[in-house]
Design an enzyme around this catalytic site. Structure first.
Site, PDB file in Angstrom:
ATOM      1  N   HIS A 131      11.084  24.803   9.646  1.00  0.00           N
ATOM      2  CA  HIS A 131      10.813  23.390   9.955  1.00  0.00           C
ATOM      3  C   HIS A 131      10.726  22.641   8.622  1.00  0.00           C
ATOM      4  O   HIS A 131       9.660  22.208   8.198  1.00  0.00           O
ATOM      5  CB  HIS A 131       9.496  23.290  10.745  1.00  0.00           C
ATOM      6  CG  HIS A 131       9.317  21.981  11.459  1.00  0.00           C
ATOM      7  ND1 HIS A 131      10.241  20.953  11.384  1.00  0.00           N
ATOM      8  CD2 HIS A 131       8.315  21.529  12.270  1.00  0.00           C
ATOM      9  CE1 HIS A 131       9.811  19.934  12.117  1.00  0.00           C
ATOM     10  NE2 HIS A 131       8.644  20.262  12.664  1.00  0.00           N
ATOM     11  N   GLN A 134       9.058  19.116   8.175  1.00  0.00           N
ATOM     12  CA  GLN A 134       7.595  19.170   8.226  1.00  0.00           C
ATOM     13  C   GLN A 134       7.034  19.534   6.852  1.00  0.00           C
ATOM     14  O   GLN A 134       6.096  18.900   6.349  1.00  0.00           O
ATOM     15  CB  GLN A 134       7.166  20.206   9.273  1.00  0.00           C
ATOM     16  CG  GLN A 134       5.661  20.284   9.473  1.00  0.00           C
ATOM     17  CD  GLN A 134       5.109  19.003  10.082  1.00  0.00           C
ATOM     18  OE1 GLN A 134       5.598  18.547  11.102  1.00  0.00           O
ATOM     19  NE2 GLN A 134       4.087  18.427   9.470  1.00  0.00           N
ATOM     20  N   ASP A 222      -1.366  25.976  12.811  1.00  0.00           N
ATOM     21  CA  ASP A 222      -0.349  25.548  13.782  1.00  0.00           C
ATOM     22  C   ASP A 222      -0.619  26.330  15.069  1.00  0.00           C
ATOM     23  O   ASP A 222      -1.392  27.308  15.059  1.00  0.00           O
ATOM     24  CB  ASP A 222       1.053  25.848  13.209  1.00  0.00           C
ATOM     25  CG  ASP A 222       2.191  25.373  14.112  1.00  0.00           C
ATOM     26  OD1 ASP A 222       1.933  24.561  15.031  1.00  0.00           O
ATOM     27  OD2 ASP A 222       3.344  25.817  13.904  1.00  0.00           O
ATOM     28  N   CYS A 262       0.448  20.570  11.731  1.00  0.00           N
ATOM     29  CA  CYS A 262       1.697  19.802  11.920  1.00  0.00           C
ATOM     30  C   CYS A 262       1.702  19.031  13.233  1.00  0.00           C
ATOM     31  O   CYS A 262       2.478  18.089  13.373  1.00  0.00           O
ATOM     32  CB  CYS A 262       2.892  20.739  11.853  1.00  0.00           C
ATOM     33  SG  CYS A 262       2.807  22.070  13.057  1.00  0.00           S
ATOM     34  N   ARG A 290       6.007  12.088   7.900  1.00  0.00           N
ATOM     35  CA  ARG A 290       7.321  12.506   8.412  1.00  0.00           C
ATOM     36  C   ARG A 290       8.297  11.335   8.274  1.00  0.00           C
ATOM     37  O   ARG A 290       9.446  11.510   7.880  1.00  0.00           O
ATOM     38  CB  ARG A 290       7.214  12.929   9.887  1.00  0.00           C
ATOM     39  CG  ARG A 290       6.428  14.203  10.144  1.00  0.00           C
ATOM     40  CD  ARG A 290       7.140  15.426   9.618  1.00  0.00           C
ATOM     41  NE  ARG A 290       8.453  15.610  10.225  1.00  0.00           N
ATOM     42  CZ  ARG A 290       8.690  16.186  11.406  1.00  0.00           C
ATOM     43  NH1 ARG A 290       7.687  16.685  12.099  1.00  0.00           N
ATOM     44  NH2 ARG A 290       9.918  16.312  11.880  1.00  0.00           N
TER      45      ARG A 290
HETATM   46  N1   CP Z   1       5.321  18.279  14.036  1.00  0.00           N
HETATM   47  C1   CP Z   1       6.394  18.072  14.837  1.00  0.00           C
HETATM   48  O1   CP Z   1       7.532  18.438  14.537  1.00  0.00           O
HETATM   49  O2   CP Z   1       6.103  17.392  15.981  1.00  0.00           O
HETATM   50  P1   CP Z   1       7.072  17.210  17.232  1.00  0.00           P
HETATM   51  O3   CP Z   1       7.309  18.579  17.831  1.00  0.00           O
HETATM   52  O4   CP Z   1       6.338  16.294  18.165  1.00  0.00           O
HETATM   53  O5   CP Z   1       8.371  16.620  16.767  1.00  0.00           O
HETATM   54  N1  NVA Z   2       5.458  26.135  15.452  1.00  0.00           N
HETATM   55  C1  NVA Z   2       5.547  25.008  16.346  1.00  0.00           C
HETATM   56  C2  NVA Z   2       5.733  23.750  15.576  1.00  0.00           C
HETATM   57  C3  NVA Z   2       5.825  22.500  16.400  1.00  0.00           C
HETATM   58  C4  NVA Z   2       6.068  21.271  15.577  1.00  0.00           C
HETATM   59  C5  NVA Z   2       6.685  25.224  17.335  1.00  0.00           C
HETATM   60  O1  NVA Z   2       7.752  25.688  16.915  1.00  0.00           O
HETATM   61  O2  NVA Z   2       6.494  24.936  18.511  1.00  0.00           O
END
Ligand code: CP
Ligand code: NVA
Length: 303
Positions: A131, A134, A222, A262, A290
């Site tokens: 990600h 993020q 997370d 996040c 973001r």
């Molecule tokens: N942190 C993040 O990516 O949030 P969303 O899943 O809402 O986009």
């Molecule tokens: N680790 C989480 C992050 C969400 C922004 C997922 O992948 O669902």
């Protein structure tokens, strides 16, 4: 040559610093009421989503509008990535219409494949493995609060997941000391940890959250079950007992320790509501950043 943002480690430290500098500049100007509509006039970003989103969708869409461009939302039922036609053909088609592609996908190989075939820049808006957007916003958030990223100790409490992987890669490039405390079997990928260490980074993988929290400058967590792991959620809730960021863990950290997540959060699981609202919580700064970090990314890649 077009440039992509598929994982943090694809970029150099100086490229990341440039993106962070530009993000800070754009944020300051935005707050001062200065318009950025001349940065990407008339440009379009195609946004593919295989998974739900609040922050990613809204911050990319509003970011493009603020830069003078436009973003197009393509949800799971629209193009049915991997089902209706090949990823290669989707990349080639979208490249004929749009100036950039942002994709939130399950398999990391899908976003890699999009990047391979697209003739326009591809940005990873989250895959099962990474990600990067993020992590970029998170480094911006830490930098705003602590000034120096180098010498900062970030303790990640929980699953060695996509967010942890991108934070490891960003920490390695920017000089942040990273340690994760996770239950056995939920470590971050060995190749990612070893590649970071090979570059000289301090990355520690341990199983005791209290040890990880001790003296930390940042406590990050997370969800225990990521998108796509819903069926494992109950089993994970048991396995991750004791891996919550709460007042007890916070009391072990540095007195001015930043609390980070996040989002979305499952309060009462990986973080208590009280810890999420601690005086040094920066959860909503992360969410705001973001927007600014991605505007910088879009300006660098699509202009
Ligand atoms: N942190 C993040 O990516 O949030 P969303 O899943 O809402 O986009
Ligand atoms: N680790 C989480 C992050 C969400 C922004 C997922 O992948 O669902």
């Amino acid at each position: 040559m077009k440039r992509d943002f598929v994982r943090i480690a694809d970029w150099s430290a100086s490229e990341l610093w440039d993106a962070l500098d530009l993000a800070l500049h754009l944020k300051r100007e935005h707050r001062a009421g200065i318009s950025h509509r001349d940065v990407l006039p008339g440009r379009t970003l195609a946004m593919i989503f295989q998974k739900p989103s609040l922050r990613t969708r809204v911050s990319f869409e509003i970011g493009m509008t603020q830069l003078g461009g436009h973003a197009l939302y393509l949800g799971p039922d629209d193009i049915q990535l991997g089902k209706r036609e090949t990823t290669e053909d989707i990349a080639l088609n979208l490249s004929r219409y749009a100036d950039g592609i942002m994709a939130r996908v399950f398999g990391h190989d899908v976003v890699e494949e999009l990047a391979r075939y697209a003739t326009v820049p591809v940005i990873n808006g989250l895959s099962d493995l990474h990600h990067p957007c993020q992590a970029l916003a998170d480094m911006l958030t830490i930098r705003e609060r602590r000034r120096d990223l180098a010498g900062t100790t970030l303790a990640f409490i929980g699953d060695g997941n996509n967010v942890a992987h991108s934070l490891i890669e960003a920490s390695a490039l920017l000089g942040v000391a990273f340690r994760i405390a996770c239950p056995e079997g939920h470590e971050p990928q060995r190749e990612i940890v070893e590649a970071a260490r090979a570059g000289g980074a301090a990355v520690e993988v341990i199983h005791d959250p209290r040890e990880a929290a001790r003296g930390a400058d940042v406590l990050y967590t997370d969800v225990w079950a990521s998108m796509g792991q819903e069926e494992e959620a109950a089993a994970r809730r048991k396995r991750f007992q004791g891996f919550s960021v709460d007042g007890d863990l916070l009391s072990l950290a540095h007195p001015r320790c930043l609390v980070m997540h996040c989002l979305p959060a499952h309060y009462g699981e990986e973080i208590t509501y009280e810890a999420s609202r601690a005086p040094n919580s920066v959860l909503f700064d992360q969410a705001e950043n973001r927007l600014h970090a991605q505007k910088a990314l879009l300006a660098l890649l699509l202009a």
